[in-house]
Design a protein around this motif. Structure first.
Motif, mmCIF file in Angstrom:
data_model
loop_
_atom_site.group_PDB
_atom_site.id
_atom_site.type_symbol
_atom_site.label_atom_id
_atom_site.label_comp_id
_atom_site.label_asym_id
_atom_site.label_seq_id
_atom_site.Cartn_x
_atom_site.Cartn_y
_atom_site.Cartn_z
ATOM 1 N N UNK A 1 2.762 -46.110 -53.997
ATOM 2 C CA UNK A 1 2.171 -45.837 -55.307
ATOM 3 C C UNK A 1 1.843 -44.366 -55.527
ATOM 4 N N UNK A 2 1.427 -43.679 -54.468
ATOM 5 C CA UNK A 2 1.182 -42.241 -54.584
ATOM 6 C C UNK A 2 2.483 -41.484 -54.805
ATOM 7 N N UNK A 3 3.498 -41.783 -54.019
ATOM 8 C CA UNK A 3 4.732 -40.996 -54.046
ATOM 9 C C UNK A 3 5.491 -41.143 -55.352
ATOM 10 N N UNK A 4 5.577 -42.357 -55.888
ATOM 11 C CA UNK A 4 6.420 -42.549 -57.077
ATOM 12 C C UNK A 4 5.835 -41.862 -58.306
ATOM 13 N N UNK A 5 4.610 -41.419 -58.235
ATOM 14 C CA UNK A 5 4.058 -40.635 -59.342
ATOM 15 C C UNK A 5 4.885 -39.388 -59.609
ATOM 16 N N UNK A 6 5.551 -38.886 -58.569
ATOM 17 C CA UNK A 6 6.299 -37.637 -58.711
ATOM 18 C C UNK A 6 7.732 -37.861 -59.204
ATOM 19 N N UNK A 7 8.118 -39.115 -59.404
ATOM 20 C CA UNK A 7 9.449 -39.441 -59.908
ATOM 21 C C UNK A 7 9.422 -39.673 -61.419
ATOM 22 N N UNK A 8 10.490 -39.263 -62.076
ATOM 23 C CA UNK A 8 10.666 -39.569 -63.484
ATOM 24 C C UNK A 8 11.001 -41.049 -63.652
ATOM 25 N N UNK A 9 10.797 -41.618 -64.852
ATOM 26 C CA UNK A 9 11.192 -43.019 -65.067
ATOM 27 C C UNK A 9 12.655 -43.238 -64.693
ATOM 28 N N UNK A 10 12.924 -44.263 -63.913
ATOM 29 C CA UNK A 10 14.278 -44.501 -63.428
ATOM 30 C C UNK A 10 14.666 -43.638 -62.254
ATOM 31 N N UNK A 11 13.717 -42.873 -61.728
ATOM 32 C CA UNK A 11 14.001 -41.998 -60.595
ATOM 33 C C UNK A 11 14.310 -42.783 -59.335
ATOM 34 N N UNK A 12 14.973 -42.111 -58.405
ATOM 35 C CA UNK A 12 15.457 -42.757 -57.194
ATOM 36 C C UNK A 12 14.670 -42.313 -55.965
ATOM 37 N N UNK A 13 14.525 -43.239 -55.035
ATOM 38 C CA UNK A 13 13.888 -42.966 -53.754
ATOM 39 C C UNK A 13 14.803 -43.465 -52.653
ATOM 40 N N UNK A 14 15.021 -42.664 -51.629
ATOM 41 C CA UNK A 14 15.867 -43.078 -50.515
ATOM 42 C C UNK A 14 15.317 -42.571 -49.200
ATOM 43 N N UNK A 15 15.251 -43.460 -48.209
ATOM 44 C CA UNK A 15 14.753 -43.051 -46.894
ATOM 45 C C UNK A 15 15.709 -43.534 -45.802
ATOM 46 N N UNK A 16 15.790 -42.754 -44.749
ATOM 47 C CA UNK A 16 16.441 -43.157 -43.505
ATOM 48 C C UNK A 16 15.394 -42.993 -42.420
ATOM 49 N N UNK A 17 15.033 -44.086 -41.773
ATOM 50 C CA UNK A 17 13.902 -44.075 -40.848
ATOM 51 C C UNK A 17 14.210 -44.951 -39.643
ATOM 52 N N UNK A 18 13.748 -44.569 -38.440
ATOM 53 C CA UNK A 18 13.985 -45.418 -37.276
ATOM 54 C C UNK A 18 13.516 -46.847 -37.544
ATOM 55 N N UNK A 19 14.266 -47.805 -37.021
ATOM 56 C CA UNK A 19 13.974 -49.214 -37.263
ATOM 57 C C UNK A 19 14.206 -50.016 -35.993
ATOM 58 N N UNK A 20 13.534 -51.144 -35.925
ATOM 59 C CA UNK A 20 13.848 -52.156 -34.939
ATOM 60 C C UNK A 20 14.537 -53.317 -35.651
ATOM 61 N N UNK A 21 15.363 -54.025 -34.950
ATOM 62 C CA UNK A 21 16.074 -55.151 -35.553
ATOM 63 C C UNK A 21 15.160 -56.344 -35.796
ATOM 64 N N UNK A 22 13.985 -56.364 -35.141
ATOM 65 C CA UNK A 22 12.961 -57.372 -35.374
ATOM 66 C C UNK A 22 11.604 -56.676 -35.376
#
Length: 259
Positions: free
Chosen positions: A138-159
């Motif tokens: 909710x904090x971060x999307x304040x900086x996006x325009x309407x219809x703006x895009x967000x994309x992340x690549x982050x370490x993950x576990x399969x479970x």
């Protein structure tokens, strides 16, 4: 670095855009595994167009910001807390994108930008450090325009660690409690969509992410000062895992309303 090690980091069949970049240059900017491979893969799920204003959040020493500017023609704001703006700006100038990329030193919870000032926000191998709290999206999307895009690549576990009941020992031995923040794509999808602030457009594990990570770690072990000491535990972790648990999550979304 041997010719064989260099060749392992040039993979035009998998990452054609990234393969145009000097691996030695990229390793010299190392702050995490294979950032251009991650970004190139993630960008397939984004719609980046020339002239867009893009925030590269957790940009490190600047490799991903150079890539965004060169490959997609966007205007980039490169924000990082650990790397000074002058240091990053020197990288951008040397790469010939100084006019397209602005370096800003900023902490992820205190971003010095106007609301609605970006068409897209991307974060490569950084979001796990600051973006898992319920209140962060909710904090971060304040900086996006309407219809703006967000994309992340982050370490993950399969479970999820909660599902496993513990961090797998070979992972815990290297990264300790940090693996608690290495969530599955399904976790991210729910975490974001429950806010009703974004619609998740893609949430997936990167194919053979552990192999990419291993290639990178082996190259760092041979090329970087004290690389073997820093990377051998990671190499051992990835080898022991063989893709059972370790991966990267690639997640993209669009804002659904002005916040």
């Amino acid at each position: 670095m041997t010719a064989l090690e260099l060749a392992a980091l040039v993979r035009p069949d998998h990452y054609p855009r990234s393969s145009a970049y000097d691996p030695a240059w990229l390793l010299g900017l190392d702050m995490g595994p294979n950032p251009l491979w991650l970004l190139e893969d993630l960008a397939r799920d984004l719609d980046l167009r020339p002239g867009m204003r893009v925030l590269d959040l957790g940009s490190g020493k600047g490799a991903t910001s150079v890539f965004l500017a060169r490959e997609y023609g966007v205007q980039v704001v490169a924000a990082d807390w650990w790397v000074g703006a002058d240091e990053a700006a020197a990288v951008f100038a040397a790469a010939g994108v100084g006019g397209q990329v602005e370096a800003v030193r900023a902490e992820a919870h205190q971003l010095p930008f106007r609301e609605g000032s970006f068409d897209a926000i991307v974060s490569i191998d950084a979001f796990e450090y600051f973006g898992t709290a319920d209140s962060y999206l909710p904090y971060l999307v304040r900086f996006l325009r309407p219809g703006g895009q967000l994309g992340i690549a982050t370490p993950a576990l399969t479970r999820e660690v909660r599902e496993l009941g513990a961090i797998p020992p070979h992972i815990k031995a290297v990264v300790g409690w940090e693996a608690i923040a290495w969530h599955t794509p399904e976790w991210w999808r729910f975490q974001w969509e429950i806010t009703e602030l974004v619609t998740v457009t893609s949430a997936r594990l990167q194919e053979d992410a552990w192999r990419d990570w291993l290639l990178w770690s082996r190259a760092c072990a041979e090329h970087l000062p004290e690389g073997r000491a820093a990377q051998q535990p990671v190499i051992d972790m990835l080898t022991a895992d063989s893709g059972e648990y370790l991966s990267f999550a690639l997640v993209t979304a669009r804002t659904t309303a002005r916040t």
